[in-house]
Design an enzyme around this catalytic site. Structure first.
Site, PDB file in Angstrom:
ATOM      1  CD  GLU A 163     -20.385  -8.072  58.671  1.00  0.00           C
ATOM      2  OE1 GLU A 163     -19.156  -7.589  58.379  1.00  0.00           O
ATOM      3  OE2 GLU A 163     -20.574  -9.279  58.048  1.00  0.00           O
TER       4      GLU A 163
ATOM      5  CG  HIS B 244     -19.092  22.723  52.064  1.00  0.00           C
ATOM      6  ND1 HIS B 244     -19.523  24.275  51.884  1.00  0.00           N
ATOM      7  CD2 HIS B 244     -18.013  22.803  52.614  1.00  0.00           C
ATOM      8  CE1 HIS B 244     -18.582  24.736  52.497  1.00  0.00           C
ATOM      9  NE2 HIS B 244     -17.658  24.086  52.986  1.00  0.00           N
TER      10      HIS B 244
ATOM     11  CE  LYS C 145     -21.227 -14.590  53.698  1.00  0.00           C
ATOM     12  NZ  LYS C 145     -20.498 -15.203  54.636  1.00  0.00           N
TER      13      LYS C 145
HETATM   14  O1  PA5 Z   1     -16.402  -9.143  59.369  1.00  0.00           O
HETATM   15  C1  PA5 Z   1     -16.839 -10.280  58.782  1.00  0.00           C
HETATM   16  O2  PA5 Z   1     -16.504 -11.506  59.276  1.00  0.00           O
HETATM   17  C2  PA5 Z   1     -16.978  -9.884  57.315  1.00  0.00           C
HETATM   18  O3  PA5 Z   1     -17.022  -8.934  56.933  1.00  0.00           O
HETATM   19  C3  PA5 Z   1     -16.039 -10.684  56.431  1.00  0.00           C
HETATM   20  O4  PA5 Z   1     -14.667 -10.027  56.652  1.00  0.00           O
HETATM   21  C4  PA5 Z   1     -16.207 -10.780  54.998  1.00  0.00           C
HETATM   22  O5  PA5 Z   1     -17.344 -11.338  54.752  1.00  0.00           O
HETATM   23  C5  PA5 Z   1     -15.344 -11.368  54.170  1.00  0.00           C
HETATM   24  O6  PA5 Z   1     -15.043 -12.870  54.870  1.00  0.00           O
HETATM   25  P1  PA5 Z   1     -14.008 -13.654  54.420  1.00  0.00           P
HETATM   26  O7  PA5 Z   1     -12.620 -12.994  55.013  1.00  0.00           O
HETATM   27  O8  PA5 Z   1     -14.312 -14.931  55.255  1.00  0.00           O
HETATM   28  O9  PA5 Z   1     -13.693 -13.968  53.186  1.00  0.00           O
END
Ligand code: PA5
Length: 466
Positions: free
Chosen positions: A294, A321, A435
């Protein structure tokens, strides 16, 4: 106490297309600039994760909350983290690394009186239904974790739990069985906390989801189940201090980032595997995959082809494996980082039985930890022999101090890699459209634009559905 990185098998023959001295010199100067840019962002106050090991006030919020609960006498039997992504993977990794194997299956005595720790990390109704059927709501504490305070999956989990709690315990008691972990100022959870007096711990504004494991996101669940969070933060501080140099040869996280960056961009090693040889560290690989993916999978400029390595988790010896055949003989597009542990704790001797059967006899008298470690070295050697680049990260042992160090190591490496790739490692614009489409389909009032865009997409063609 230490964490070491051995990258011999990235650099030297027989590795095919090993990183050359000229490439290494070149990346050393890019790294110096990357390091300075990260230091500058840190000074500007935008990289809060670097300061977390020293944020005593923040740590104290957690310690005070847990102390109050322990003093209250009715300490929970079950902690349930509601969250997803960066709000869930850290608590899972900490539980697996720093609590006994099969923690949630042990009885209370075997857990030293500490609670079980469940982390939802999804909205699959089967899983939530099964968990709710087992939980005693009178003795469970729900930690609702969301930096933004509004993530659809986490809010859905929360609404279900809050309604169940209210129906079972009454509205007043329900409020005391939830604790929020969220932004100090913004978001729906903070609004509810203010309006209803629900306890809410802070994720500092300058710390994003996947970099938040050392805030109450990871630290609160860890402390609630008896993990030494002071040692966790101390190990992270030590690693942070080890990475203060802009000289690559003195910066372990920088070295890891530079190796992976060069392997990807100069040698086509687009897939980067993290493979612990330790069941305790298996979920650390998932946490790393989210962090690396990410943070680094991005456009440099809008509309370009995109950059970023593809992270993959594996577990030794299990995946010898499964995936190792691919790593050995499939496309030469991977690096493998093994994670080794020097002192694995109590070992198990393999009995000397069937001395007359050669396929079994050679095992007798050896130990399982020894077997695991020999298999790791054998696999690293075999990969090198076939020209496949790999490196080994070694923790002296799996304890809070080393795990804190490992988390900080990978977070800093990600920040450096973001600079080397020329992307912002701290945003995630690519998840936004999905989203918005979700909001549109669920009828959220402010999703009109997304709804219109959704309607323009080609509809499923029956001729192409088998
Ligand atoms: O790293 C990130 O920003 C995302 O993976 C968030 O952790 C995830 O979308 C959850 O978001 P939030 O903590 O705002 O609920």
């Amino acid at each position: 106490m230490t964490i070491r990185l051995d990258y011999t098998n990235m650099m030297a023959p027989p590795i095919d297309g090993a990183i050359s001295p000229a490439e290494w010199n070149e990346v050393a100067s890019s790294f110096a600039a990357a390091h300075d840019a990260v230091a500058m962002q840190h000074q500007d106050g935008t990289l809060g994760f670097i300061d977390l090991p020293d944020d005593r006030a923040l740590h104290q919020q957690t310690l005070d909350f847990v102390a109050r609960l322990r003093e209250g006498g009715a300490y929970p039997t079950d902690i349930v983290v509601l969250g997803i992504g960066g709000s869930a993977l850290g608590p899972i990794a900490l539980r697996t690394a720093l609590r006994a194997p099969q923690w949630n299956l042990l009885d209370a005595a075997a857990r030293g009186g500490e609670p079980r720790l469940h982390v939802l990390d999804n909205v699959d109704p089967a899983n939530i239904t099964a968990l709710l059927a087992r939980l005693d709501l009178h003795t469970s504490l729900f930690v609702v974790t969301s930096k933004s305070g509004g993530t659809a999956e986490t809010m859905a989990q929360y609404l279900i739990i809050r309604a169940r709690l209210s129906a079972t315990l009454g509205e007043q008691a329900a409020k005391t069985r939830v604790v929020f972990v969220t932004d100090p100022e913004k978001g729906a959870l903070r609004t509810i906390a203010r309006a209803q007096g629900v306890v809410a711990l802070d994720i500092p504004g300058n710390v994003g989801g996947r970099f938040s494991v050392l805030t109450p996101v990871g630290v609160l669940p860890a402390a609630l189940v008896g993990i030494d969070t002071t040692a966790l933060l101390a190990g992270a501080a030590d690693m942070r201090d080890r990475c203060s140099s802009s000289d690559l040869s003195g910066n372990i996280a920088g070295t890891y980032a530079a190796l992976q960056y060069l392997a990807d961009t100069k040698h086509g090693r687009h897939i980067q595997v993290l493979m612990p040889y330790s069941d305790a560290l298996r979920d650390m690989a998932d946490w790393f995959v989210q962090l690396w993916a990410e943070s680094l999978g991005k456009h440099r400029v809008p509309g370009d082809a995109g950059v970023g390595p593809t992270p993959m988790g594996a577990l030794g010896a299990t995946d010898q494996h499964s995936k190792v055949q691919l790593y050995m003989e499939g496309p030469g597009d991977k690096t493998v980082t093994f994670v080794a542990v020097d002192e694995g704790g109590a070992d198990v001797e393999i009995p000397r039985l069937h001395a007359d059967i050669p396929e079994l006899a050679y095992l007798g008298g050896h130990h399982l930890g020894e077997l695991l470690d020999i298999e790791r070295r054998a696999t690293a050697g075999a990969l090198a022999r076939r020209g496949r680049p790999n490196m080994t990260l070694t923790l002296e042992r799996v304890n809070p101090w080393h795990v804190g160090g490992l988390l900080m190591f990978l977070e800093l490496a990600t920040a450096y890699a973001g600079q080397l790739y020329g992307v912002n490692a701290f945003d995630q614009p690519g998840v936004e459209l999905g989203k918005q489409f979700t909001y549109a389909m669920l009828g959220r009032a402010d999703a009109g634009k997304a709804r219109a865009e959704w309607e323009l997409l080609p509809k499923s063609d029956p001729a192409r559905v088998l």
